[in-house]
Write an enzyme that holds these catalytic residues in place. Structure first.
Site, PDB file in Angstrom:
ATOM      1  N   ASP A   2      -1.295   4.159 -10.599  1.00  0.00           N
ATOM      2  CA  ASP A   2      -1.738   2.893  -9.999  1.00  0.00           C
ATOM      3  C   ASP A   2      -3.252   2.747 -10.169  1.00  0.00           C
ATOM      4  O   ASP A   2      -4.022   3.603  -9.733  1.00  0.00           O
ATOM      5  CB  ASP A   2      -1.365   2.904  -8.507  1.00  0.00           C
ATOM      6  CG  ASP A   2      -1.493   1.532  -7.860  1.00  0.00           C
ATOM      7  OD1 ASP A   2      -2.269   0.690  -8.353  1.00  0.00           O
ATOM      8  OD2 ASP A   2      -0.804   1.312  -6.847  1.00  0.00           O
TER       9      ASP A   2
ATOM     10  N   SER B 171       2.704  -2.301  -1.310  1.00  0.00           N
ATOM     11  CA  SER B 171       1.426  -2.978  -1.559  1.00  0.00           C
ATOM     12  C   SER B 171       0.952  -3.708  -0.295  1.00  0.00           C
ATOM     13  O   SER B 171       0.767  -3.073   0.736  1.00  0.00           O
ATOM     14  CB  SER B 171       1.577  -3.914  -2.765  1.00  0.00           C
ATOM     15  OG  SER B 171       0.319  -4.271  -3.268  1.00  0.00           O
TER      16      SER B 171
ATOM     17  N   HIS C  48       0.590   0.125 -10.784  1.00  0.00           N
ATOM     18  CA  HIS C  48       0.868  -0.411  -9.442  1.00  0.00           C
ATOM     19  C   HIS C  48       2.317  -0.884  -9.340  1.00  0.00           C
ATOM     20  O   HIS C  48       2.990  -0.644  -8.332  1.00  0.00           O
ATOM     21  CB  HIS C  48      -0.091  -1.561  -9.147  1.00  0.00           C
ATOM     22  CG  HIS C  48      -0.043  -2.055  -7.726  1.00  0.00           C
ATOM     23  ND1 HIS C  48      -0.373  -1.253  -6.652  1.00  0.00           N
ATOM     24  CD2 HIS C  48       0.304  -3.257  -7.204  1.00  0.00           C
ATOM     25  CE1 HIS C  48      -0.230  -1.945  -5.523  1.00  0.00           C
ATOM     26  NE2 HIS C  48       0.178  -3.157  -5.829  1.00  0.00           N
TER      27      HIS C  48
END
Lengths: 387, 387
Positions: free
Chosen positions: A337, A174, A367
């Site tokens: 995601d 991320s 995610h």
């Protein structure tokens, strides 16, 4: 009795096996004076926390840097004490014999600037909540806007201080992937491999606006006071809302619904009272309020801005930046995601070209598959690190 | 000169063609006394607006009811005046010779209770912003919680008043689909066909929490004052934020990014000033603020709750409810919808069984493909209405 003895024996074996596997880690501090930020400001003193797993080899060629996600910290693996309820977030793939094998690699991970968890005793960071040595008071909004590149440059200074001149790999999920990609662009001769997990190479219009949604509730909280809430009431309501939004957006509906199996639309109280709340809302906001205890609201605003200003290479030319990368690259977005869509990672992957590798993490988390399902790609990561 | 004349001729033909196609419509009012809500309350007087396209046939057997979406109104097609910049939201499929052919059908559409656009002169609705005849003041939060079933029952009373006993079809997008599905469950002998566009049959845990995100900014606005803002400062900041979130969530990143082609992550002001904003954020919030002029904040809260309490059949038994439907059914979710995912419509479709039809709207709009790409399913809808 035989069965009981067998059970005790089994439990003992399990316990000793867990004991054997627990990697105890220690937080260390790195300090840096007169840090020049990307936007041209100076931070008099930067203090950040870091931890490491495994042993640095003699020629310092076995280093893997782990870069953390938005609400994450340097605690990527192991435990601080045997009694910790949970190990670091990527413990499934970092440790002795694991995909990122601490028997081979020296794995290092540091807290970013403006780390969300400024009030977590295991986090050391510098940001709006820190004391400005020039005034003796918290910086608040006088702290300069910092970027992912600044996070990278603090890590670079940390590695310099340890005499580390090469990274076998940089790996992050991320916002950690933003750092990993920018590392490969900013220091192409230093980074040999880059793994982007649930990541993106730039904040596009959609992501920039989506991130604003995380900042808004904090700014709208009357206690926020343009960031001057230190020593006063904190903007807990706004911060809680922000963290609730972040949590929900990181979860696919499939896991969100599976986590609330008793939810029904028709409930007496919400049907009768416009101010009454659903159990699922209380569950989401309650967890967020609990998390808010160690999180600083201004730091969330600064992290939002660091992500909004992110474009690898920092010259608004993503294609050009991707061409500067010399590292072997592996992109691992999560199929489901809904925050950083696989298409965004695929774009970066394709800009690098044929040498880049791409695979998707399947799962129902969305995610968060980049954290909770990472073990599904353990073999892929192990193989990539050996190439 | 020849080219200019040709151009003028072409423009004239186009203009007269548009002239011929413009369907002028008129808003009418329906009033109902002592309306009993699903939660057991009484609303002394309900006033709602409605409009109709086409002619009611002698035996009143050619009626199609259109039910509107969350921020929508009864204005599904046509224009109030030639000078209106845009026609109703589904004008692409409702009109003479169109998929929902007003040469054949009498198409009727009404404003819901607690309609978002309470301050739009073309909307007639009853909700928290309405004057409570018992007090002479706006209801505010003393207005009862109302449900999708209440929206349906007000429409039922309107149809009763017109002597209409059968619906050739009920068709609606998004929250309008909730109404359409519940119509088919509540009045199975009255509804012959049901088309659910970008819809769901219940609010699951994820959707209930996602909808709360739309309510929160309003409740957090200091001007909200527990709903008692009439005649005072309105909670415009919170309402604007709510509408900005709704807009973004209804759009897929592909169209959002295509709408902001000049966005770049690295911009001078946001890089230098934590309080500075991005053009894309100003664009999103500016449009939301403009929309907020005719929208009542409390009405948004009540619409959120109407959606949160929604489960077709209203007995927390969706499978049982779906089995009560006698209508032919067609589900048209949008493939790229990130708000009401196709899987949600598919669930309802599968619970009905083999008799139900299912198709997906392809497009880059996401949820809004149910409005802006509906013409792609014009033939499918026309065929379904003829079955």
């Amino acid at each position: 009795m035989k069965i009981l003895k067998l059970l005790i024996l089994t439990l003992s074996v399990c316990a000793s096996s867990v004991w054997a596997q627990t990697m105890l880690v220690e937080k260390q501090q790195f300090s840096l004076n007169n840090f020049q930020t990307f936007n041209g400001s100076t931070i008099d003193t930067v203090n950040i926390g870091w931890e490491a797993y495994g042993e640095l080899n003699k020629d310092k060629s076995n280093v893997i840097l782990i870069t953390h996600y938005f609400t994450g910290t340097s605690h990527a693996a192991g435990k601080y004490a045997e009694s910790d309820p949970l190990p670091g977030y990527w413990d499934a793939i970092i440790g002795p014999g694991k995909a990122i094998d601490t028997d081979k690699f020296y794995v290092i991970s540091s807290d970013t600037l403006v780390n969300a968890s400024a009030n977590d005793p295991n986090v050391i960071t510098t940001g709006p909540a820190s004391i400005n040595p020039r005034t003796g008071k918290p910086y608040g909004l006088t702290f300069p806007v910092v970027t992912i590149r600044d996070f990278v440059n603090v890590q670079k200074a940390l590695l310099d201080s340890l005499g580390i001149k090469k990274l076998h790999a940089v790996v992050g999920p991320s916002m950690g992937s933003m750092q990993a990609i920018d590392w490969a662009v900013a220091y192409p001769d230093m980074v040999e491999r880059m793994v982007s997990v649930i990541g993106v190479a730039e904040s596009d219009a959609w992501l920039t606006a989506a991130l604003e949604k995380w900042a808004f509730p904090i700014k709208q909280d009357p206690n926020w006071q343009q960031g001057n809430y230190y020593g006063k009431e904190k903007p807990i309501t706004g911060l809680t809302q922000s963290l609730a939004i972040i949590t929900q957006e990181a979860m696919h509906p499939a896991i969100f619904n599976a986590s609330n199996p008793n939810h029904t639309a028709l409930q007496k109280e919400p049907l009768q009272d416009i101010n009454a709340s659903y159990a699922v809302v209380d569950w989401l906001y309650g967890a967020a309020e609990k998390r808010a205890e160690v999180i600083d609201a201004n730091h969330i605003l600064y992290l939002v801005r660091a992500c909004q200003t992110f474009i690898a290479g920092y010259n608004n030319d993503l294609a050009g930046a991707m061409k500067q990368i010399k590292a072997k690259t592996l992109f691992l977005p999560a199929t489901n995601d809904l925050l950083l869509f696989p298409a965004m990672a695929q774009k970066a992957h394709e800009l690098i070209g044929e040498s880049s590798q791409y695979d998707e993490i399947e799962g129902m988390w969305g995610h968060l598959d980049g954290i909770f399902s990472i073990q599904d790609k353990a073999d892929a990561i192990r193989t990539f690190l050996e190439q």
